[in-house]
Design a protein around this motif. Structure first.
Motif, mmCIF file in Angstrom:
data_model
loop_
_atom_site.group_PDB
_atom_site.id
_atom_site.type_symbol
_atom_site.label_atom_id
_atom_site.label_comp_id
_atom_site.label_asym_id
_atom_site.label_seq_id
_atom_site.Cartn_x
_atom_site.Cartn_y
_atom_site.Cartn_z
ATOM 1 N N GLU A 177 0.851 -1.184 0.000
ATOM 2 C CA GLU A 177 0.000 0.000 0.000
ATOM 3 C C GLU A 177 0.890 1.239 0.000
ATOM 4 O OE1 GLU A 177 -2.647 -0.271 3.274
ATOM 5 O OE2 GLU A 177 -3.595 -2.112 2.608
ATOM 6 N N ILE A 178 1.192 1.707 -1.177
ATOM 7 C CA ILE A 178 2.084 2.854 -1.334
ATOM 8 C C ILE A 178 1.397 3.866 -2.244
ATOM 9 C CG2 ILE A 178 4.317 3.619 -2.229
ATOM 10 C CD1 ILE A 178 5.413 0.881 -1.489
ATOM 11 N N ALA A 192 9.771 8.582 0.932
ATOM 12 C CA ALA A 192 9.550 8.676 -0.519
ATOM 13 C C ALA A 192 10.594 7.807 -1.213
ATOM 14 C CB ALA A 192 9.656 10.128 -0.979
ATOM 15 N N ILE A 193 10.159 6.852 -1.982
ATOM 16 C CA ILE A 193 11.049 5.832 -2.543
ATOM 17 C C ILE A 193 11.911 6.401 -3.666
ATOM 18 C CG2 ILE A 193 11.074 3.600 -3.754
ATOM 19 C CD1 ILE A 193 8.424 2.991 -2.315
ATOM 20 N N GLY A 194 13.199 5.981 -3.693
ATOM 21 C CA GLY A 194 14.125 6.403 -4.736
ATOM 22 C C GLY A 194 14.379 5.295 -5.740
ATOM 23 N N THR A 227 10.709 1.516 11.086
ATOM 24 C CA THR A 227 10.916 2.969 11.124
ATOM 25 C C THR A 227 9.642 3.739 11.465
ATOM 26 O OG1 THR A 227 10.427 3.280 8.764
ATOM 27 C CG2 THR A 227 12.705 2.743 9.353
ATOM 28 N N GLY A 228 8.477 3.090 11.383
ATOM 29 C CA GLY A 228 7.224 3.796 11.620
ATOM 30 C C GLY A 228 6.833 4.714 10.486
ATOM 31 N N ALA A 229 7.406 4.499 9.288
ATOM 32 C CA ALA A 229 7.192 5.416 8.172
ATOM 33 C C ALA A 229 5.985 5.030 7.333
ATOM 34 C CB ALA A 229 8.435 5.456 7.283
ATOM 35 N N ARG A 230 5.406 6.027 6.690
ATOM 36 C CA ARG A 230 4.433 5.828 5.626
ATOM 37 C C ARG A 230 5.170 5.962 4.299
ATOM 38 N NH1 ARG A 230 -0.219 10.014 6.231
ATOM 39 N NH2 ARG A 230 1.361 11.265 7.311
ATOM 40 N N LEU A 231 4.963 5.003 3.403
ATOM 41 C CA LEU A 231 5.697 4.971 2.151
ATOM 42 C C LEU A 231 4.899 5.585 1.011
ATOM 43 C CD1 LEU A 231 7.231 2.862 3.933
ATOM 44 C CD2 LEU A 231 7.726 1.629 1.824
#
Length: 434
Positions: free
Chosen positions: A7-8, A105-107, A127-131
């Protein structure tokens, strides 16, 4: 059934609460085994994030791509990489525990996260991040800042479909197949090719290394040994001959002329060799495939111009490893640089070719209310030869500890305008000059 997709979001809208601060970092390139470089990166960022636990507004951390290095280490997993850098993971989860938020934010070096469910879940959990692929930071008052890694602006590294595991840009093949082979065949004198800040400047890198690590070593044989023979062997003999045979002044004088003539010949030889080496480097470096240095941010600056014309407050990207902050029309463009080792040309002295030396770059961008700042540092790393250290000495304009080098809208910009003089197009007008 097709494999489930993580889910990105393509574009994630992130509300920044009033009084909150945004810290954007990118291009950490964390390896599966912790190194001095990756350890220093994580320790510095973790210390900076922990400092925000002082009662100020909630913190928003944006990891703007290429954080976990999955491209150069295809056998590694995101879990392996993050476990080796648990101090940074702890600092990021600490941000969310204090009411803040972490955005990833994906690279292109961590592009697997866009289609690898297991890897994406590991990043979320640790990391607790939203992608997302891109993020819009919505500041109080409705102002928006677009954040993305920036590889989609690079024709060598952009994806046609980032969610397709079979989509591999040219840059993927260079990183995984070409550069490792080059470093293996040229071990000792092309070390660090995979860390170049300007990958398309590879011909210049090869030319510089040929001058300093191949030809330079032989140059000493051409100059130092004959000169030593002249000084150590001939001059004492001439002096002794003059004291023993005072009637031979004319012949001694002629011998001295011949000796000094030989010295002049050696100096002229050194000058000619230096000129030829310089011309050889210039000829080779002219083969550069794309824009160099801060010219690599040209596409991102144009992207910032377009976004600001559409009502955005600013644009932040990474990818090029060239930190930057400056005004674009009524807004700003910022590049978060990187937090890893970079090999870049540092201008040579006396007209010599620049030396490509390793430094660790530690940079990030902070947005606090109306102010945007660029924080930057360089840490010298071992590996340069004596000639390269001599050429690069005193040429590093950065502090070895993170300091604010640029601010918007008050200024100054980074880099200084003369650093961008090679750009073909004039810079956009600075609204602060009105």
């Amino acid at each position: 059934m097709p494999a489930p997709r993580p889910e990105i979001a393509d574009l994630l809208e992130v509300d920044v609460p009033p009084g909150g601060k945004v810290i954007t970092a990118s291009d950490l390139h964390l390896p599966p085994v912790r190194t001095d470089v990756s350890g220093r990166c994580c320790e510095t960022l973790a210390h900076r994030l922990d400092r925000e636990d002082d009662g100020s507004g909630p913190l928003t951390v944006v990891l703007a791509g290429d954080v976990v290095e999955l491209l150069a280490f295809p056998e590694a997993t995101a879990t392996d990489i993050l476990r080796a850098h648990e101090d940074l993971c702890a600092a990021l989860t600490g941000v969310t525990a204090r009411g803040g938020q972490v955005i990833y934010a994906i690279g292109n070096h961590d592009g697997d996260l866009a289609w690898d469910v297991k890897a994406a879940d590991a990043v979320r959990e640790m990391t607790g991040a939203r992608l997302c692929l891109e993020a819009d930071l919505i500041l109080p008052g409705g102002r928006k800042i677009r954040v993305e890694h920036g590889h989609q602006l690079d024709p060598y590294n952009c994806f046609c479909d980032p969610r397709n595991s079979l989509d591999t840009p040219l840059g993927h093949h260079i990183v995984r197949e070409v550069i490792p082979r080059i470093e293996f065949l040229g071990r000792g004198w092309v070390d660090g090719a995979h860390e170049m800040a300007d990958p398309t400047d590879f011909p210049s890198f090869i030319g510089s290394r040929l001058v300093y690590r191949k030809f330079g070593r032989r140059l000493w044989w051409l100059i130092v040994i004959p000169l030593a023979i002249l000084i150590v062997a001939r001059i004492p003999v001439v002096t002794s001959f003059r004291s023993r045979f005072p009637d031979t002044q004319v012949w001694v004088h002629r011998g001295e002329i011949l000796g000094w003539g030989a010295l002049a010949d050696l100096i002229m030889l050194a000058v000619v060799v230096g000129i030829l080496a310089r011309r050889a480097w210039v000829s080779v470096s002219a083969l550069a495939l794309e824009r160099r240095g801060y010219d690599q941010n040209h596409a991102a600056r144009q992207r910032a111009t377009d976004l600001i014309a559409d009502g955005y407050h600013g644009f932040i990207s990474g990818h090029t490893h060239h930190p930057e902050l400056g005004a674009i029309a009524s807004g700003f463009y910022a590049n978060s640089g990187s937090c890893t080792s970079v090999v870049e040309g540092i201008g040579g002295r006396f007209g010599l070719p620049p030396a490509y030396v390793r430094n660790q770059q530690v940079c990030w961008v902070e947005v606090d209310g109306e102010q945007t700042q660029l924080v930057s540092a360089r840490v010298e790393l071992p590996g340069a030869t004596k000639m390269e250290r001599f050429v690069a000495q005193g040429r590093n304009p950065h502090s070895d500890t993170p300091v604010c080098v640029a601010s918007w809208p008050a200024g100054p910009d980074w880099p200084a305008p003369d650093k961008k003089a090679s750009r073909k197009k004039p810079a956009p007008p600075d609204p602060r000059a009105r």
